[in-house]
Design a protein around this motif. Sequence first.
Motif, short mmCIF file in Angstrom:
data_model
loop_
_atom_site.label_atom_id
_atom_site.label_comp_id
_atom_site.label_asym_id
_atom_site.label_seq_id
_atom_site.Cartn_x
_atom_site.Cartn_y
_atom_site.Cartn_z
N ARG A 209 0.86 -1.19 0.00
CA ARG A 209 0.00 0.00 0.00
C ARG A 209 0.90 1.24 0.00
O ARG A 209 1.81 1.32 0.81
N PHE A 210 0.61 2.14 -0.92
CA PHE A 210 1.38 3.37 -1.06
C PHE A 210 0.58 4.56 -0.52
O PHE A 210 -0.65 4.55 -0.52
N SER A 211 1.30 5.59 -0.11
CA SER A 211 0.67 6.87 0.21
C SER A 211 1.48 7.98 -0.45
O SER A 211 2.68 7.83 -0.70
N ARG A 212 0.79 9.08 -0.72
CA ARG A 212 1.43 10.23 -1.36
C ARG A 212 1.28 11.46 -0.47
O ARG A 212 0.20 11.73 0.06
N ARG A 213 2.34 12.20 -0.36
CA ARG A 213 2.30 13.48 0.32
C ARG A 213 1.47 14.45 -0.53
O ARG A 213 1.57 14.44 -1.77
N PRO A 214 0.63 15.26 0.07
CA PRO A 214 -0.15 16.23 -0.72
C PRO A 214 0.73 17.06 -1.64
O PRO A 214 1.77 17.58 -1.24
N GLY A 215 0.29 17.17 -2.90
CA GLY A 215 1.00 17.98 -3.87
C GLY A 215 2.15 17.26 -4.56
O GLY A 215 2.81 17.85 -5.41
N ILE A 216 2.38 15.97 -4.23
CA ILE A 216 3.47 15.20 -4.83
C ILE A 216 2.85 14.11 -5.71
O ILE A 216 1.89 13.44 -5.32
N ASP A 217 3.41 13.91 -6.91
CA ASP A 217 2.82 13.00 -7.89
C ASP A 217 3.46 11.62 -7.92
O ASP A 217 3.28 10.86 -8.87
N VAL A 218 4.24 11.28 -6.89
CA VAL A 218 4.80 9.93 -6.76
C VAL A 218 4.51 9.43 -5.36
O VAL A 218 4.20 10.22 -4.45
N GLU A 219 4.59 8.12 -5.18
CA GLU A 219 4.40 7.57 -3.83
C GLU A 219 5.57 8.00 -2.96
O GLU A 219 6.72 7.96 -3.38
N THR A 220 5.26 8.43 -1.75
CA THR A 220 6.30 8.91 -0.84
C THR A 220 6.51 8.00 0.36
O THR A 220 7.52 8.13 1.05
N SER A 221 5.57 7.11 0.62
CA SER A 221 5.72 6.12 1.70
C SER A 221 5.03 4.83 1.28
O SER A 221 4.08 4.84 0.49
N ALA A 222 5.50 3.73 1.85
CA ALA A 222 4.91 2.43 1.52
C ALA A 222 5.10 1.45 2.66
O ALA A 222 6.09 1.53 3.42
N VAL A 223 4.16 0.54 2.76
CA VAL A 223 4.26 -0.61 3.68
C VAL A 223 3.93 -1.84 2.84
O VAL A 223 2.96 -1.82 2.06
N ALA A 224 4.72 -2.89 2.99
CA ALA A 224 4.52 -4.07 2.15
C ALA A 224 4.81 -5.35 2.92
O ALA A 224 5.60 -5.37 3.87
N THR A 225 4.16 -6.42 2.49
CA THR A 225 4.45 -7.76 3.01
C THR A 225 4.82 -8.66 1.83
O THR A 225 4.36 -8.45 0.70
N MET A 226 5.67 -9.63 2.11
CA MET A 226 6.11 -10.57 1.09
C MET A 226 6.01 -11.98 1.65
O MET A 226 6.46 -12.23 2.78
N ASP A 227 5.43 -12.89 0.89
CA ASP A 227 5.27 -14.28 1.30
C ASP A 227 6.31 -15.12 0.58
O ASP A 227 6.26 -15.28 -0.64
N PHE A 228 7.27 -15.68 1.34
CA PHE A 228 8.33 -16.50 0.77
C PHE A 228 8.02 -18.00 0.85
O PHE A 228 8.86 -18.82 0.50
N GLY A 229 6.83 -18.34 1.28
CA GLY A 229 6.43 -19.74 1.35
C GLY A 229 6.95 -20.44 2.60
O GLY A 229 7.89 -19.98 3.25
#
Length: 346
Positions: A209-229
């Motif tokens: 899931r990404f979030s963007r700072r107001p007024g910025i056109d790219v993602e500025t923060s992210a949180v992610a999970t990865m499943d390696f089995g």
Amino acid sequence: MTRFAADSTTLRWGVLGATSYISTHVMPGIARTPGCELSAVASRPERAAAAAEVGRSFGATVHPDYGTLLADDALDAVYIPLPNSDHVDWTLRALAAGKHVLVEKPMAMTENDCVRIEKAAEAASRTVMEAFMYRFHPQQRRTAELLASGEIGELRVVRASFAFGIESGSGNIRLEPSLGGGATWDVGCYAVDVPLLFFGHVPQTVSARFSRRPGIDVETSAVATMDFGQGRSAVVDYSIDYGPRSYYELQGTRGSITVRNAWAMEGEDGVITVLTHDGIREETIPSANHYQLQVAAFAEAVRDNVLAPMSLADSRNTARVGASLVASAAADGANIATTGDATVVP
């Protein structure tokens, strides 16, 4: 085609760019590495004066543009720290000019472009390596040794957090979507690389899931999970909204290993914390210049004509996972398979 441009055991470097960060950290690493010589620099026209000053300080030739530098037959290798959107093009141009290439992460933002570079490097008999300087700090090697020792048991979870703040309106290229900006393809590369490094392969699925700072056109923060089995996973966050932070933890079945600052610079000791049922201890890793160690490792691979320590297969995997994170965020955090085409997994 010989591995060197001239009859010499010295690897002669050219650098495409002359920003203050490059001239303060990477260029000294090249100049101080035995068997390497910082021979030439080039920059954009608007930075010609800065490039001239940098060239004088290192005793290097200053070329008027990147293409002229690549045409310099006295050079063996180039370092490419340009905006992300330019990495693939200038890496391919450098290979066509017969140069070995150390290119900043991300080498490419798609796995297909990584394959293009790999084929071009093979055709040119040249070495290409993606620059992940943190990998070359002794604290990462010591962490790998501790994990391999079995002290914390079987690795089950990797937690990684990488961030540094970039101000809105600063003109920083990382805030420009047309230049490949955004947190994912900058600090996110580290957060992705840590679990790939220690698990040794790509995850089966990712969710982000990404979030963007107001007024910025790219993602500025992210949180992610990865499943390696097999019950193994990674939880990562990365950001250009806050920081600095370059932390990771390896959680095993019998304990954990924590690196509090994976970006430890020269003059700063690395600190590794090991926690098991037997107690907690810290190991201090003497200060090292990971930029210089990276240059030395690359030069050794060139001289010995062996696989670079950050292999092109590693780079393909990083690009694949990064692209999967982007696809997941676009699908509102859906689980995305990392094999084949990025597809939503129910």
